[in-house]
Design an enzyme around this catalytic site. Structure first.
Site, PDB file in Angstrom:
ATOM      1  N   HIS A 218       0.819  -1.225   0.000  1.00  0.00           N
ATOM      2  CA  HIS A 218       0.000   0.000   0.000  1.00  0.00           C
ATOM      3  C   HIS A 218       0.853   1.275   0.000  1.00  0.00           C
ATOM      4  CE1 HIS A 218      -2.843   3.078   1.137  1.00  0.00           C
ATOM      5  NE2 HIS A 218      -2.307   3.177   2.343  1.00  0.00           N
TER       6      HIS A 218
ATOM      7  N   HIS B  37       3.941   6.577   5.585  1.00  0.00           N
ATOM      8  CA  HIS B  37       2.795   7.346   6.089  1.00  0.00           C
ATOM      9  C   HIS B  37       1.942   6.616   7.113  1.00  0.00           C
ATOM     10  CE1 HIS B  37       0.300   5.313   2.943  1.00  0.00           C
ATOM     11  NE2 HIS B  37      -0.677   5.513   3.809  1.00  0.00           N
TER      12      HIS B  37
ATOM     13  N   GLU C 170       0.837   5.383  12.821  1.00  0.00           N
ATOM     14  CA  GLU C 170      -0.516   4.918  13.109  1.00  0.00           C
ATOM     15  C   GLU C 170      -0.565   3.407  13.393  1.00  0.00           C
ATOM     16  OE1 GLU C 170      -3.232   6.758  13.253  1.00  0.00           O
ATOM     17  OE2 GLU C 170      -4.943   5.455  12.809  1.00  0.00           O
ATOM     18  N   ASP C 171       0.119   2.628  12.554  1.00  0.00           N
ATOM     19  CA  ASP C 171      -0.057   1.171  12.621  1.00  0.00           C
ATOM     20  C   ASP C 171       1.071   0.409  13.320  1.00  0.00           C
ATOM     21  OD1 ASP C 171      -2.323   1.668  11.216  1.00  0.00           O
ATOM     22  OD2 ASP C 171      -1.549   1.003   9.280  1.00  0.00           O
TER      23      ASP C 171
END
Ligand code: MN
Length: 700
Positions: free
Chosen positions: A48, A72, A76-77
């Site tokens: 991705h 990016h 977050e992950d």
């Protein structure tokens, strides 16, 4: 490493070796951070961010943007901090990654909801560094491309957010290529059935279109070549979503939308754009009022182009955009165009505009304390085709551009729309047809028993208002029919009034005619489906005698001029108020008025049962059509003089016909609209005074 290969080739084409090297390092960092994670599709997660970076690399964005795109999702992950990224790749890249992460946390349900704070956060992240939004848009684009793997509910939510938030932002930044793709993907996810049907229709229409597109392209091309102008011509394919939108906006008819063909001509200089325009207007006839010069006056997002519409072969409309290749790049990629040449003298107008817009946002943020104020202002910028209005108690109503108080009333509630009679805008009374402007406070004044006016259809802008007014008129026509039916029936009943009849009699006739309501019977009479005489006879068997003996002095049916569609004025004799008239019911069941001296009803005195005596009310409303025949000497300027005279008199001309009788005289036929016999008589008198007029007569 094979996943990185394609991206590497892309960035090598425009970045130097050391930059490619750091991009590769950031790829390895992201890949290791996402190790073991999978996407819903089952692919390794790192595919991705690589795909997002590729989208941005195709726009030739700088190394920092590509690196941030690759990383990016790591904050977050994965358990990566901003500090780690900052240490390894510099503060700027860390800031971009953090900015995108913040945006990712913001979930918009819809733009109608007042999520002022989220919106503000998003705008502020954008203001901080435009590249944050570019990464976010690329991220969203890839997510939309791979939406299929998600559950329906999530798919629809993301599609809706894309349509309502991200596509308009792409539009505001002038990035049409991305906007178009976001909209098409969003449309397909939101309305899979509609999309499939439309795609199929487009596929079917493709064969015919291709021929036309090829022939027009060739015509334009050879004309420009003959004139020695260098250019590229191509036929633009419409996106499925734009077809859908046009159908919603206009007629809803697929064929009409597809009858418009789009072409783009790319010139090598601004000067040649105008030369090409001149040639095209010479090749095909331009449609008046459709030319727009966005080169001299660019759109707010920096877009530049000449637009014109031409009448092409077979009367098809041809929309042409003419621009230089720089303008075209800008039109497709907006702020992202020429990013890499930032330090050169090549100024990207879209970027200049975007930066200006953003500094305005900052200013606005400083000056507005209420986040709601802020969001309203930003929305006006982002969604220029909408207006935001307030109800007196402060709720926001969102309407399309050109909306009127009637639209506003229907947006509040159908009942408010149906019973609105007047409107106050910012405390001043305005007409119901006035166009509302952003930020106005609108107060609708209603009255019990008020009815929608069919005339509203000519100015309302929303489908909600339109549908409701139409629905009402349908019922209103029934009311008209009932009213006319009652008058026709009372006429047939002679001196007996309907109200004086006993309940049992009415019930009996309802049963005999299998009708639930007496109004149904009246409506049928009014619509000409049942003869009033028959019902009169059923009600009062002795009524026949009344009918046989009646004459014109016996309560003739009064014509008010407001019966609408229930009464037709015969086209052979065109009766107007003041004329002696007779009514008849034709084979199709319609009620038609003729003049008594009309040639077509010469038997009306001998066959009383076929005709209904009628007369005009004292004050008849409306205008009525009359056919005037004027015989004139065949002379230059004659027609103009007669039409001027008619217009001076205040009569409307609906149609003109000219017949040459012989070489020396012409017969002019005018279909004009007058209020009544008096106005008509005066007009005829004045036309007779013209020296070249031989004869004036009314048709009968
Ligand atoms: Mn992502």
């Amino acid at each position: 490493m094979y996943l990185f290969r394609g991206l590497k080739e892309q960035v090598q084409s425009y970045l130097d070796e050391s930059q490619v090297e750091t991009i590769q390092q950031s790829y390895i960092f992201a890949r290791d951070a996402h190790e073991g994670q999978l996407r819903s599709s089952g692919d390794p997660y790192i595919t991705h961010p690589v795909a997002v970076a590729k989208i941005l690399a195709s726009l030739h964005l700088d190394a920092q943007t590509i690196m941030a795109a690759l990383m990016h999702d790591v904050i977050e992950d994965c358990e990566v901090t901003r500090e780690q990224i900052s240490e390894l790749f510099g503060d700027r890249v860390a800031m971009l990654v953090e900015g995108v992460s913040k945006l990712t946390q913001i979930k918009f349900r819809s733009r109608q909801e007042a999520q002022a704070e989220n919106f503000q956060k998003m705008m502020m992240a954008m203001v901080e560094d435009l590249r944050v939004v570019l990464i976010k848009l690329a991220d969203r684009l890839h997510n939309m491309r791979t939406l299929g793997a998600l559950k329906t509910e999530k798919r629809v939510r993301i599609a809706k957010e894309t349509m309502e938030i991200y596509a308009p932002i792409a539009n505001r930044l002038g990035m049409f290529a991305i906007r178009r793709e976001l909209e098409d993907l969003g449309f397909a996810a939101q309305y899979p059935m509609r999309c499939r049907v439309l795609k199929e229709s487009v596929r079917k229409a493709a064969g015919n279109r291709k021929e036309i597109v090829t022939s027009v392209t060739q015509n334009i091309h050879s004309r420009l070549e003959a004139e020695g102008i260098d250019s590229e011509v191509d036929g633009r394919e419409k996106s499925v979503f734009s077809i859908y939108q046009k159908m919603l906006e206009k007629t809803g008819v697929f064929k009409q939308v597809m009858d418009v063909y789009g072409f783009r001509v790319i010139a090598d200089s601004e000067d040649n754009c105008y030369r090409i325009l001149g040639q095209l207007h010479n090749l095909y006839r331009p449609v008046p009022g459709r030319f727009k010069d966005y080169i001299a006056i660019p759109k707010t997002n920096g877009y530049q182009s000449l637009h014109t519409t031409l009448k092409g072969p077979y009367g098809l409309h041809i929309e042409v955009q003419i621009r230089t290749s720089e303008m075209d790049n800008l039109a497709e990629n907006g702020v992202a165009a020429h990013w890499i040449y930032k330090n050169s003298t090549d100024v990207n107008r879209a970027e200049v505009n975007a930066r200006e817009w953003m500094s305005n946002l900052l200013e606005l943020k400083k000056n507005t304390e209420d986040p709601l104020d802020f969001i309203e202002n930003v929305k006006i910028d982002l969604f220029p085709d909408e207006v935001y209005l307030f109800t007196p108690n402060g709720s926001i109503i969102e309407l399309p551009k050109n909306a009127t108080p009637v639209d506003f009333a229907y947006a509040i509630h159908t009942d408010v729309g149906n019973s609105c009679i007047a409107c106050k805008v910012d405390s001043k009374i305005v007409s119901l047809s006035s166009i509302l402007i952003n930020g106005q406070t609108v107060e609708i004044i209603t009255a019990p028993g008020a009815k929608p006016n069919p005339g509203w259809l000519s100015f309302v802008a929303t489908s909600k208002a339109r549908t409701n007014i139409r629905h009402f008129i349908k019922n209103l026509r029934r009311d008209d029919a009932v009213d006319l039916g009652r008058r026709l029936l009372e006429k047939s009943l002679g001196n007996i009034s309907l109200d004086s009849l006993g309940k049992e009699v009415i019930e009996k006739v309802k049963k005999e005619t299998h009708k639930e309501k007496f109004d149904d019977i009246l409506a049928e009479i009014g619509l000409g489906q049942t003869a009033s005489v028959i019902i009169a006879h059923r009600l009062v068997p002795s009524v026949e005698d009344v009918i046989k003996t009646h004459d014109n002095s016996n309560r003739p049916l009064a014509i008010k001029g407001t019966e609408g569609m229930m009464i037709e004025y015969a086209k052979c004799c065109h009766p107007v108020p003041g004329d002696s008239i007779v009514g008849t019911i034709n084979a199709a069941g319609g009620f038609i008025l003729h003049r008594q001296d009309c040639n077509n009803i010469s038997d009306h005195e001998s066959k009383l049962d076929k005709y209904v005596p009628v007369q005009w009310e004292k004050d008849v409303e409306g205008t009525f059509r009359v056919e005037l025949k004027v015989e004139v000497v065949n002379r230059h300027g004659v027609l103009a003089k007669v039409t001027n005279l008619i217009a001076e008199d205040g009569a409307n001309i609906a149609n003109i016909n000219i017949d040459t009788k012989d070489g020396s005289t012409n017969q002019l036929s005018f279909l004009i609209e007058v209020k009544g016999r008096l106005q008509l008589a005066n007009l005829i008198k004045r036309i007779r005074t013209l020296d070249f007029v031989l004869k004036v007569s009314r048709n009968r």
